[in-house]
Design a protein around this motif. Structure first.
Motif, PDB file in Angstrom:
ATOM      1  N   VAL A  14       8.233   2.241   3.389  1.00  0.00           N
ATOM      2  CA  VAL A  14       6.874   1.804   3.080  1.00  0.00           C
ATOM      3  C   VAL A  14       5.979   1.974   4.301  1.00  0.00           C
ATOM      4  CG1 VAL A  14       5.416  -0.149   2.413  1.00  0.00           C
ATOM      5  CG2 VAL A  14       7.617   0.203   1.287  1.00  0.00           C
ATOM      6  N   VAL A  15       6.429   1.480   5.459  1.00  0.00           N
ATOM      7  CA  VAL A  15       5.582   1.557   6.654  1.00  0.00           C
ATOM      8  C   VAL A  15       5.430   2.991   7.144  1.00  0.00           C
ATOM      9  CG1 VAL A  15       6.213  -0.779   7.341  1.00  0.00           C
ATOM     10  CG2 VAL A  15       7.468   1.135   8.313  1.00  0.00           C
ATOM     11  N   LYS A  16       6.373   3.854   6.784  1.00  0.00           N
ATOM     12  CA  LYS A  16       6.252   5.259   7.169  1.00  0.00           C
ATOM     13  C   LYS A  16       5.349   6.030   6.218  1.00  0.00           C
ATOM     14  CE  LYS A  16       9.257   4.755  10.520  1.00  0.00           C
ATOM     15  NZ  LYS A  16       8.808   4.678  11.926  1.00  0.00           N
ATOM     16  N   SER A  17       5.002   5.416   5.084  1.00  0.00           N
ATOM     17  CA  SER A  17       4.216   6.107   4.065  1.00  0.00           C
ATOM     18  C   SER A  17       2.749   5.706   4.062  1.00  0.00           C
ATOM     19  CB  SER A  17       4.803   5.835   2.670  1.00  0.00           C
ATOM     20  OG  SER A  17       6.140   6.267   2.585  1.00  0.00           O
ATOM     21  N   GLY A  60      -8.507   4.749  -2.230  1.00  0.00           N
ATOM     22  CA  GLY A  60      -7.280   4.744  -3.012  1.00  0.00           C
ATOM     23  C   GLY A  60      -7.429   5.439  -4.349  1.00  0.00           C
ATOM     24  N   ARG A  61      -8.599   5.292  -4.975  1.00  0.00           N
ATOM     25  CA  ARG A  61      -8.804   5.874  -6.301  1.00  0.00           C
ATOM     26  C   ARG A  61      -9.353   7.295  -6.246  1.00  0.00           C
ATOM     27  NH1 ARG A  61     -11.579   2.052 -10.600  1.00  0.00           N
ATOM     28  NH2 ARG A  61      -9.649   0.952 -10.073  1.00  0.00           N
ATOM     29  N   PHE A  62     -10.234   7.548  -5.253  1.00  0.00           N
ATOM     30  CA  PHE A  62     -10.912   8.850  -5.242  1.00  0.00           C
ATOM     31  C   PHE A  62     -10.724   9.629  -3.949  1.00  0.00           C
ATOM     32  CE2 PHE A  62     -13.485   6.075  -8.029  1.00  0.00           C
ATOM     33  CZ  PHE A  62     -13.375   6.793  -9.209  1.00  0.00           C
ATOM     34  N   PRO A  75      -0.948  -4.698   1.441  1.00  0.00           N
ATOM     35  CA  PRO A  75      -0.395  -4.667   0.084  1.00  0.00           C
ATOM     36  C   PRO A  75      -1.113  -3.666  -0.825  1.00  0.00           C
ATOM     37  CG  PRO A  75      -0.597  -6.933   0.838  1.00  0.00           C
ATOM     38  CD  PRO A  75      -1.302  -6.083   1.841  1.00  0.00           C
ATOM     39  N   VAL A  76      -2.428  -3.545  -0.657  1.00  0.00           N
ATOM     40  CA  VAL A  76      -3.182  -2.584  -1.457  1.00  0.00           C
ATOM     41  C   VAL A  76      -2.811  -1.161  -1.066  1.00  0.00           C
ATOM     42  CG1 VAL A  76      -5.481  -1.883  -2.218  1.00  0.00           C
ATOM     43  CG2 VAL A  76      -5.064  -4.265  -1.590  1.00  0.00           C
ATOM     44  N   LEU A  77      -2.689  -0.915   0.241  1.00  0.00           N
ATOM     45  CA  LEU A  77      -2.271   0.411   0.715  1.00  0.00           C
ATOM     46  C   LEU A  77      -0.898   0.773   0.166  1.00  0.00           C
ATOM     47  CD1 LEU A  77      -3.350   0.183   4.478  1.00  0.00           C
ATOM     48  CD2 LEU A  77      -4.441   1.566   2.709  1.00  0.00           C
ATOM     49  N   VAL A  92      -2.524   2.659   8.615  1.00  0.00           N
ATOM     50  CA  VAL A  92      -3.328   1.460   8.814  1.00  0.00           C
ATOM     51  C   VAL A  92      -4.336   1.736   9.921  1.00  0.00           C
ATOM     52  CG1 VAL A  92      -3.256  -1.036   9.132  1.00  0.00           C
ATOM     53  CG2 VAL A  92      -1.234   0.150   8.288  1.00  0.00           C
ATOM     54  N   TYR A  93      -5.613   1.641   9.590  1.00  0.00           N
ATOM     55  CA  TYR A  93      -6.651   1.934  10.579  1.00  0.00           C
ATOM     56  C   TYR A  93      -7.854   1.029  10.315  1.00  0.00           C
ATOM     57  CZ  TYR A  93      -8.562   4.644   6.701  1.00  0.00           C
ATOM     58  OH  TYR A  93      -9.031   5.031   5.464  1.00  0.00           O
TER      59      TYR A  93
END
Length: 313
Positions: free
Chosen positions: A164-167, A226-228, A179-181, A170-171
């Motif tokens: 998860v953390v490799k995927s 996330g969506r676009f 959690p959203v990411l 975070v910036y």
């Protein structure tokens, strides 16, 4: 390696020895192999000197030192890059997060099959006016927009599968929305665990009122990206098409009206300016969509930080 504990910090020299000793005791009592990664986000006190001493005394303690202060998200991102454990646990360095929670968090990831587990500070020792009430409002809005049923998105105490953390990336100030990411990256098994929240023992909080404004701006950004993020033309193109089409219909109506009645005062009517505005806006949104597509396909690396020193990494 079983566990990586990633701890971002800024001016926490007093708490580091006690925190690291506590983490080591809990993990070693449970027989896990581990590493502790301390990420110094440009501290101006003696935090790095303490990290160097701890690293010399304990090979499991590693350090990353930023040349200047970039923020908690940057520190977490660098810690995630360096983490090697099957389960990655994050916590704050101010001793308000209890290392006693580590075995329970690891169990939910390693045995119960969760991709990510977020802590829930059900009982808090922060100021009601400046922390608790704004936090409840922020969490309610985020929960509604993201459709993730968590009570405390911003809790520093979290656990993740390594993949998860490799995927995720975070910036900015996106640490509030990990959690959203994770959800947007395709990790749907997101759990929650009630965790102990302790009164602050040393120092003062490093976050001011600006975190609320920045937080909601980041939420809007992350929902859009996330969506676009991979298809910006779908957003800008849809709105551009709608605006241009309405403007075109108004223009046709005005032209027909002019032909039907030569005395019709075309440029004196509000519909004329509305049609002109919508045509221009629609064209601009289309252009923004095309530019967005080009940027999305050729985006440079966003996370590039000046790391001054590293220990054991």
């Amino acid at each position: 390696m079983n566990i990586s504990v990633v701890i971002p910090l800024f001016n926490e020299e007093e708490s580091l020895p006690e925190l690291c000793a506590w983490i080591q005791r809990i993990i070693e009592e449970n027989g896990f192999s581990y590493e502790i990664i301390l990420v110094d986000d440009g501290s101006t006190d003696g935090s790095w000197a303490v990290i160097e001493q701890l690293s010399i005394a304990h090979s499991c303690i590693k350090g990353i030192k930023f040349q200047r202060n970039y923020g908690k998200s940057a520190a977490l991102n660098e810690g995630f890059r360096a983490a090697q454990g099957e389960v990655v646990i994050t916590m704050d360095a101010d001793l308000q997060d209890s290392p006693d929670e580590i075995p329970g968090l690891r169990k939910m990831i390693a045995e119960d099959g969760y991709d990510m587990v977020s802590g829930w500070k059900k009982k808090r020792y922060d100021s009601t006016l400046t922390k608790n009430i704004p936090s409840k409002f922020f969490n309610a809005v985020t929960r509604r927009m993201s459709k993730i049923p968590l009570h405390d998105f911003n809790c520093g105490l979290k656990a993740y599968k390594n993949k998860v953390v490799k995927s995720i990336e975070v910036y900015g100030e996106m640490h509030r929305y990990i959690p959203v990411l994770a959800k947007w990256a395709g990790f749907k098994r997101i759990g929650e665990k009630v965790v102990e929240h302790r009164p602050r023992k040393y120092g003062v909080t490093k976050f001011g009122w600006e975190r609320f404004i920045n937080g909601f701006l980041d939420l809007a950004s992350i929902m859009f990206v996330g969506r676009f993020g991979k298809r910006p033309m779908h957003f800008f193109g849809s709105w551009g098409t709608a605006c241009f089409f309405i403007g075109l219909l108004l223009s046709v109506y005005l032209i027909i009206s002019k032909f039907a009645d030569p005395e019709y005062a075309l440029t004196n009517r509000p519909a004329f300016f509305l049609a002109l505005t919508l045509l221009l806006l629609g064209s601009q949104l289309f252009l923004a969509g095309f530019i967005g597509e080009l940027i999305a396909r050729n985006s440079p690396e966003r996370n590039s930080y000046l790391v001054e020193k590293k220990l054991g990494i």
